[in-house]
Design a protein around this motif. Sequence first.
Motif, mmCIF file in Angstrom:
data_model
loop_
_atom_site.group_PDB
_atom_site.id
_atom_site.type_symbol
_atom_site.label_atom_id
_atom_site.label_comp_id
_atom_site.label_asym_id
_atom_site.label_seq_id
_atom_site.Cartn_x
_atom_site.Cartn_y
_atom_site.Cartn_z
ATOM 1 N N ILE A 31 -3.502 -17.704 6.218
ATOM 2 C CA ILE A 31 -2.536 -16.710 5.735
ATOM 3 C C ILE A 31 -3.267 -15.682 4.878
ATOM 4 C CG2 ILE A 31 -0.503 -16.318 4.299
ATOM 5 C CD1 ILE A 31 0.381 -19.209 5.087
ATOM 6 N N ALA A 32 -4.085 -16.174 3.949
ATOM 7 C CA ALA A 32 -4.823 -15.277 3.049
ATOM 8 C C ALA A 32 -5.738 -14.341 3.827
ATOM 9 C CB ALA A 32 -5.621 -16.092 2.037
ATOM 10 N N LYS A 33 -6.388 -14.861 4.834
ATOM 11 C CA LYS A 33 -7.291 -14.033 5.648
ATOM 12 C C LYS A 33 -6.522 -12.916 6.354
ATOM 13 C CE LYS A 33 -10.859 -14.433 9.143
ATOM 14 N NZ LYS A 33 -11.564 -15.298 10.078
ATOM 15 N N ALA A 34 -5.304 -13.222 6.810
ATOM 16 C CA ALA A 34 -4.495 -12.227 7.537
ATOM 17 C C ALA A 34 -4.013 -11.094 6.636
ATOM 18 C CB ALA A 34 -3.305 -12.905 8.201
ATOM 19 N N ILE A 35 -3.839 -11.387 5.341
ATOM 20 C CA ILE A 35 -3.245 -10.383 4.447
ATOM 21 C C ILE A 35 -4.206 -9.905 3.362
ATOM 22 C CG2 ILE A 35 -0.878 -11.099 4.888
ATOM 23 C CD1 ILE A 35 -0.948 -12.747 2.341
ATOM 24 N N ALA A 40 -2.497 -7.861 -4.107
ATOM 25 C CA ALA A 40 -1.812 -9.115 -4.429
ATOM 26 C C ALA A 40 -0.416 -8.871 -4.985
ATOM 27 C CB ALA A 40 -2.648 -9.940 -5.405
ATOM 28 N N SER A 41 -0.245 -7.849 -5.802
ATOM 29 C CA SER A 41 1.081 -7.577 -6.369
ATOM 30 C C SER A 41 2.081 -7.195 -5.284
ATOM 31 C CB SER A 41 1.006 -6.485 -7.433
ATOM 32 O OG SER A 41 0.534 -5.278 -6.865
ATOM 33 N N CYS A 42 1.620 -6.472 -4.291
ATOM 34 C CA CYS A 42 2.465 -6.088 -3.161
ATOM 35 C C CYS A 42 2.831 -7.329 -2.337
ATOM 36 C CB CYS A 42 1.720 -5.071 -2.301
ATOM 37 S SG CYS A 42 2.591 -4.586 -0.822
ATOM 38 N N ILE A 43 1.850 -8.165 -2.081
ATOM 39 C CA ILE A 43 2.080 -9.400 -1.322
ATOM 40 C C ILE A 43 3.063 -10.297 -2.065
ATOM 41 C CG2 ILE A 43 0.995 -11.508 -0.454
ATOM 42 C CD1 ILE A 43 -1.607 -9.775 -0.132
ATOM 43 N N GLU A 44 2.880 -10.421 -3.372
ATOM 44 C CA GLU A 44 3.783 -11.261 -4.170
ATOM 45 C C GLU A 44 5.212 -10.738 -4.095
ATOM 46 O OE1 GLU A 44 4.152 -13.167 -8.636
ATOM 47 O OE2 GLU A 44 2.854 -11.431 -8.346
ATOM 48 N N HIS A 45 5.368 -9.428 -4.206
ATOM 49 C CA HIS A 45 6.711 -8.836 -4.124
ATOM 50 C C HIS A 45 7.361 -9.153 -2.774
ATOM 51 C CE1 HIS A 45 9.985 -6.014 -4.760
ATOM 52 N NE2 HIS A 45 9.797 -5.663 -3.504
ATOM 53 N N ILE A 46 6.632 -8.966 -1.705
ATOM 54 C CA ILE A 46 7.173 -9.234 -0.369
ATOM 55 C C ILE A 46 7.478 -10.719 -0.201
ATOM 56 C CG2 ILE A 46 6.635 -9.202 2.105
ATOM 57 C CD1 ILE A 46 5.104 -6.564 1.565
ATOM 58 N N GLU A 110 3.505 -22.827 -4.412
ATOM 59 C CA GLU A 110 3.063 -22.274 -3.132
ATOM 60 C C GLU A 110 2.411 -20.916 -3.345
ATOM 61 O OE1 GLU A 110 5.878 -23.840 -3.649
ATOM 62 O OE2 GLU A 110 6.184 -25.272 -2.016
ATOM 63 N N TRP A 111 3.019 -20.092 -4.202
ATOM 64 C CA TRP A 111 2.438 -18.777 -4.473
ATOM 65 C C TRP A 111 1.075 -18.914 -5.137
ATOM 66 C CZ3 TRP A 111 1.710 -14.223 -2.998
ATOM 67 C CH2 TRP A 111 1.022 -13.328 -3.812
ATOM 68 N N ARG A 112 0.941 -19.798 -6.116
ATOM 69 C CA ARG A 112 -0.352 -19.969 -6.796
ATOM 70 C C ARG A 112 -1.431 -20.432 -5.823
ATOM 71 N NH1 ARG A 112 3.265 -21.223 -10.653
ATOM 72 N NH2 ARG A 112 3.264 -23.478 -10.311
ATOM 73 N N THR A 113 -1.086 -21.328 -4.917
ATOM 74 C CA THR A 113 -2.049 -21.785 -3.906
ATOM 75 C C THR A 113 -2.492 -20.616 -3.029
ATOM 76 O OG1 THR A 113 -1.046 -23.981 -3.886
ATOM 77 C CG2 THR A 113 -2.428 -23.391 -1.993
ATOM 78 N N LEU A 114 -1.546 -19.797 -2.605
ATOM 79 C CA LEU A 114 -1.879 -18.632 -1.785
ATOM 80 C C LEU A 114 -2.707 -17.629 -2.579
ATOM 81 C CD1 LEU A 114 -1.687 -17.121 0.864
ATOM 82 C CD2 LEU A 114 0.555 -16.260 0.130
ATOM 83 N N GLU A 115 -2.370 -17.434 -3.841
ATOM 84 C CA GLU A 115 -3.100 -16.505 -4.701
ATOM 85 C C GLU A 115 -4.562 -16.924 -4.863
ATOM 86 O OE1 GLU A 115 -1.554 -14.055 -8.540
ATOM 87 O OE2 GLU A 115 -1.393 -16.237 -8.649
ATOM 88 N N VAL A 116 -4.803 -18.221 -5.010
ATOM 89 C CA VAL A 116 -6.173 -18.734 -5.099
ATOM 90 C C VAL A 116 -6.921 -18.438 -3.808
ATOM 91 C CG1 VAL A 116 -7.546 -20.864 -5.187
ATOM 92 C CG2 VAL A 116 -5.688 -20.505 -6.830
ATOM 93 N N GLU A 117 -6.273 -18.683 -2.677
ATOM 94 C CA GLU A 117 -6.910 -18.396 -1.389
ATOM 95 C C GLU A 117 -7.186 -16.906 -1.209
ATOM 96 O OE1 GLU A 117 -8.296 -20.362 0.869
ATOM 97 O OE2 GLU A 117 -7.743 -22.064 -0.376
ATOM 98 N N LEU A 118 -6.269 -16.069 -1.669
ATOM 99 C CA LEU A 118 -6.505 -14.627 -1.579
ATOM 100 C C LEU A 118 -7.735 -14.244 -2.389
ATOM 101 C CD1 LEU A 118 -2.880 -13.224 -1.888
ATOM 102 C CD2 LEU A 118 -4.452 -12.839 0.020
ATOM 103 N N GLY A 119 -7.905 -14.859 -3.545
ATOM 104 C CA GLY A 119 -9.081 -14.588 -4.383
ATOM 105 C C GLY A 119 -10.384 -14.951 -3.684
ATOM 106 N N LYS A 120 -10.356 -15.979 -2.875
ATOM 107 C CA LYS A 120 -11.555 -16.420 -2.130
ATOM 108 C C LYS A 120 -11.929 -15.436 -1.016
ATOM 109 C CE LYS A 120 -10.734 -21.350 -2.740
ATOM 110 N NZ LYS A 120 -10.403 -22.607 -1.994
ATOM 111 N N HIS A 121 -10.944 -14.694 -0.528
ATOM 112 C CA HIS A 121 -11.166 -13.806 0.615
ATOM 113 C C HIS A 121 -11.347 -12.352 0.212
ATOM 114 C CE1 HIS A 121 -10.512 -16.757 3.810
ATOM 115 N NE2 HIS A 121 -9.640 -17.295 2.970
ATOM 116 N N ARG A 122 -11.508 -12.091 -1.056
ATOM 117 C CA ARG A 122 -11.660 -10.699 -1.528
ATOM 118 C C ARG A 122 -13.110 -10.386 -1.766
ATOM 119 N NH1 ARG A 122 -6.631 -8.009 -2.067
ATOM 120 N NH2 ARG A 122 -5.102 -9.579 -1.822
#
Length: 122
Positions: A31-35, A40-46, A110-122
Amino acid sequence: MDNALSKADRMKIRQALSDVFVDNEVDYPSIAKAIKPYEASCIEHIFFNEVAPVCYSNLQSPVPPVWTAFDASWLESEIEKMLDARDSSALHRLRDRMLVAYLHWRLGGEWRTLEVELGKHR
């Protein structure tokens, strides 16, 4: 903020985020790779204001109807109907604000887990 997104970008983000709500092990790295190109703030809002209100009930059901993926057309249609109702009714806006507050509490992990993954892909 997220109003600058194209319709195609918004649909891509919504579809990816809906995978959090399937009755299967969630593939957060995928999921993180796709987005990853989006803020991150935009993703969180959506996530909390568009996708979660439409999809979270799948996690609440003893036998969820969606196991692998949400149909993209259905997802877009349901989100747009919800947003139209929110725009046209003060009662819907109030109800949705309460729902979104609940979803922040219920889906914070769930959001925190995704946020951590997003950090890995930046």
